[in-house]
Design an enzyme around this catalytic site. Sequence first.
Site, PDB file in Angstrom:
ATOM      1  N   LYS A 178       0.829  -1.209   0.000  1.00 32.47           N
ATOM      2  CA  LYS A 178       0.000   0.000   0.000  1.00 32.47           C
ATOM      3  C   LYS A 178       0.860   1.254   0.000  1.00 32.47           C
ATOM      4  O   LYS A 178       0.510   2.248  -0.632  1.00 32.47           O
ATOM      5  CB  LYS A 178      -0.949   0.006   1.214  1.00 32.47           C
ATOM      6  CG  LYS A 178      -2.085  -0.978   1.067  1.00 32.47           C
ATOM      7  CD  LYS A 178      -3.208  -0.692   2.046  1.00 32.47           C
ATOM      8  CE  LYS A 178      -4.351  -1.674   1.874  1.00 32.47           C
ATOM      9  NZ  LYS A 178      -5.378  -1.580   2.894  1.00 32.47           N
ATOM     10  N   LYS A 223      -3.903 -10.777  -6.450  1.00 34.82           N
ATOM     11  CA  LYS A 223      -5.139 -11.223  -5.782  1.00 34.82           C
ATOM     12  C   LYS A 223      -6.340 -10.378  -6.230  1.00 34.82           C
ATOM     13  O   LYS A 223      -6.167  -9.204  -6.596  1.00 34.82           O
ATOM     14  CB  LYS A 223      -4.977 -11.211  -4.259  1.00 34.82           C
ATOM     15  CG  LYS A 223      -4.925  -9.869  -3.631  1.00 34.82           C
ATOM     16  CD  LYS A 223      -4.965  -9.982  -2.099  1.00 34.82           C
ATOM     17  CE  LYS A 223      -5.028  -8.572  -1.538  1.00 34.82           C
ATOM     18  NZ  LYS A 223      -5.209  -8.445  -0.146  1.00 34.82           N
ATOM     19  N   LYS A 232     -10.939  -5.106  -4.488  1.00 33.50           N
ATOM     20  CA  LYS A 232     -11.955  -4.095  -4.805  1.00 33.50           C
ATOM     21  C   LYS A 232     -11.361  -2.958  -5.613  1.00 33.50           C
ATOM     22  O   LYS A 232     -12.062  -2.252  -6.309  1.00 33.50           O
ATOM     23  CB  LYS A 232     -12.532  -3.512  -3.508  1.00 33.50           C
ATOM     24  CG  LYS A 232     -13.369  -4.476  -2.710  1.00 33.50           C
ATOM     25  CD  LYS A 232     -13.738  -3.880  -1.355  1.00 33.50           C
ATOM     26  CE  LYS A 232     -14.362  -4.926  -0.447  1.00 33.50           C
ATOM     27  NZ  LYS A 232     -14.471  -4.535   0.952  1.00 33.50           N
TER      28      LYS A 232
HETATM   29  P1  TYM Z   1     -10.079  -7.093   4.245  1.00 30.79           P
HETATM   30  O1  TYM Z   1     -11.220  -6.177   4.482  1.00 30.79           O
HETATM   31  O2  TYM Z   1      -9.021  -6.672   3.293  1.00 30.79           O
HETATM   32  O3  TYM Z   1     -10.591  -8.503   3.775  1.00 30.79           O
HETATM   33  C1  TYM Z   1     -11.668  -9.172   4.425  1.00 30.79           C
HETATM   34  C2  TYM Z   1     -11.441 -10.674   4.378  1.00 30.79           C
HETATM   35  O4  TYM Z   1     -11.412 -11.115   3.017  1.00 30.79           O
HETATM   36  C3  TYM Z   1     -10.215 -11.857   2.781  1.00 30.79           C
HETATM   37  N1  TYM Z   1      -9.789 -11.611   1.394  1.00 30.79           N
HETATM   38  C4  TYM Z   1      -9.531 -12.570   0.512  1.00 30.79           C
HETATM   39  N2  TYM Z   1      -9.577 -13.920   0.600  1.00 30.79           N
HETATM   40  C5  TYM Z   1      -9.279 -14.628  -0.505  1.00 30.79           C
HETATM   41  N3  TYM Z   1      -8.925 -14.065  -1.688  1.00 30.79           N
HETATM   42  C6  TYM Z   1      -8.866 -12.735  -1.827  1.00 30.79           C
HETATM   43  N4  TYM Z   1      -8.544 -12.193  -3.010  1.00 30.79           N
HETATM   44  C7  TYM Z   1      -9.172 -11.908  -0.697  1.00 30.79           C
HETATM   45  N5  TYM Z   1      -9.224 -10.566  -0.487  1.00 30.79           N
HETATM   46  C8  TYM Z   1      -9.605 -10.412   0.795  1.00 30.79           C
HETATM   47  C9  TYM Z   1      -9.209 -11.306   3.789  1.00 30.79           C
HETATM   48  O5  TYM Z   1      -8.163 -12.214   4.028  1.00 30.79           O
HETATM   49  C10 TYM Z   1     -10.091 -11.088   4.993  1.00 30.79           C
HETATM   50  O6  TYM Z   1     -10.281 -12.281   5.716  1.00 30.79           O
HETATM   51  N6  TYM Z   1      -7.084  -6.379   8.175  1.00 30.79           N
HETATM   52  C11 TYM Z   1      -8.327  -7.004   7.751  1.00 30.79           C
HETATM   53  C12 TYM Z   1      -9.502  -6.551   8.591  1.00 30.79           C
HETATM   54  C13 TYM Z   1      -9.306  -6.713  10.051  1.00 30.79           C
HETATM   55  C14 TYM Z   1      -9.314  -7.949  10.750  1.00 30.79           C
HETATM   56  C15 TYM Z   1      -9.096  -7.600  12.121  1.00 30.79           C
HETATM   57  C16 TYM Z   1      -9.472  -9.270  10.366  1.00 30.79           C
HETATM   58  C17 TYM Z   1      -9.100  -5.699  10.931  1.00 30.79           C
HETATM   59  N7  TYM Z   1      -8.967  -6.254  12.193  1.00 30.79           N
HETATM   60  C18 TYM Z   1      -9.040  -8.580  13.113  1.00 30.79           C
HETATM   61  C19 TYM Z   1      -9.405 -10.251  11.358  1.00 30.79           C
HETATM   62  C20 TYM Z   1      -9.197  -9.896  12.717  1.00 30.79           C
HETATM   63  C21 TYM Z   1      -8.614  -6.604   6.320  1.00 30.79           C
HETATM   64  O7  TYM Z   1      -8.213  -5.561   5.863  1.00 30.79           O
HETATM   65  O8  TYM Z   1      -9.412  -7.485   5.644  1.00 30.79           O
END
Ligand code: TYM
Length: 332
Positions: free
Chosen positions: A115, A196, A199
């Site tokens: 990022k 990957k 969005k």
């Molecule tokens: P975020 O919002 O980027 O993604 C949400 C969830 O979707 C999964 N994910 C994917 N899985 C498979 N293939 C993909 N292309 C893909 N893109 C996203 C992510 O692995 C995630 O499970 N940091 C986290 C949010 C967060 C969080 C936490 C998660 C904040 N605090 C505490 C768990 C525990 C995030 O940005 O996810």
Amino acid sequence: MEDRKKVVLTGMQPTGLLHLGNFLGAANNWQKMLDRYACYFFIPNQHAITVPQVPANLRDATLNCVAQYIACGLDPERCTIFVQSHIIGHTELAWILSCLTPLGLLYRMHQFKDKSAKNENIYSGLLYYPILMAADILLYNADLVPTGEDQRQHVELVRDLAEKFNTTYSETFTIPAPLIEKTGARIMSLKSPEHKMSKSDPDSNATIYITDDSKMIQKKIAAAVTDSESSISADPTRPGITNLLNIYCSATGIALAEGKEKFRTYATYAPFKKEVAEVLIGLLEPVQEKYRTIKDDKKYLQSVIQRGAETVQPIANKTIAKVYRKVGFLDR
Ligand code: TYM
């Protein structure tokens, strides 16, 4: 014998419609955990502001994320859904953990590197982000953190911080384990399958959203990048077809080996792609139906997160009180 149900905690950033990666890598697995675990699904809106947001859009996206969670099967009668900023404790604990976190560890996080390479203005919140994530998890003493593969490094850091706190002060936090499925944990872009699915992909055909209708899904899968071979296989040198096979296996819940065997005799990609699209359409149909019925019911969505906040705030208070005592803060 332990009678406490294990605690599951996880969340998705409220930054728009969930895509197939969020669904197969995350939400679709979470909804299978509701009866076995004490499940806490939250909306990390404090994480979302680590990159610029339009305030009104963030507000809408946060409530809309609640609707998407419920549509994906996270039944609020069987789990707790809450919004991060409603709870006093996440940022308080994050501050304390930051005082135990070497800067070097944060600079090594892949997501920060990615990022920060893409953005000109880098704010300290982006670097600090995994510490807030640690606070999210440790505040509720979560045992399991189900996520996609991209969050593995963050959860490893959370484990390190929990151990560091426990050895610096005394046994306080449960050490959480990442829970990452074999298939679906890394869904790739349909157009450039070495990256990957995300969005922020500028090519709208690269990403399937959970609200895409059947025609759109068929079109995107039919146009997904593959290669000049014809066998259906999982092979790192063939990321496009590997991704589609992975999507199929994750969506149907079968192992990769079983998927390979099923399509062993297929001589071209077209019929395989058709089956992938059909499976996705069938899987997303009930999600879309539920989403349509609740997305505009703001009163209901508000009531869900209100109830969620009432459930988790006492847990957060208890952890914060314990942590404050351990680090030497005076009781109020
Ligand atoms: P975020 O919002 O980027 O993604 C949400 C969830 O979707 C999964 N994910 C994917 N899985 C498979 N293939 C993909 N292309 C893909 N893109 C996203 C992510 O692995 C995630 O499970 N940091 C986290 C949010 C967060 C969080 C936490 C998660 C904040 N605090 C505490 C768990 C525990 C995030 O940005 O996810």
